[in-house]
Design a protein around this motif. Structure first.
Motif: not given
Length: 82
Positions: A17-46
């Motif tokens: 995140l520090e490196r991203i900011e140093a490149l003048s890129l905007f980033r906004e971490p989000m921690r409130l999300f449905d992890a199960e739905a995201l895992t399925e949508a991205l087909a993350l490994p077990e």
């Protein structure tokens, strides 16, 4: 140990995140999300567990992004014993 692995993972994320900011890129971490739905949508490994979503990009030219006055990670994170 599990604690050390978690510590390294969080440290790596903070540094990224520090490196991203140093490149003048905007980033906004989000921690409130449905992890199960995201895992399925991205087909993350077990056994993979998403812990954050971090949109990254340049703000639109006419947008007004407020300045963030954040403390350095070392000021707010304590590793090991207090």
């Amino acid at each position: 140990s599990l604690h050390r692995a978690e510590e390294r993972r969080l440290d790596g994320a903070a540094r990224a995140l520090e490196r991203i900011e140093a490149l003048s890129l905007f980033r906004e971490p989000m921690r409130l999300f449905d992890a199960e739905a995201l895992t399925e949508a991205l087909a993350l490994p077990e056994g993979t567990e998403p812990i954050a979503i971090i949109p990254i990009g340049y703000p639109a030219p006419d947008s007004k992004v407020p300045a963030k006055n954040r403390k350095a990670i070392d000021e707010i994170v304590k590793w090991g014993k207090f």
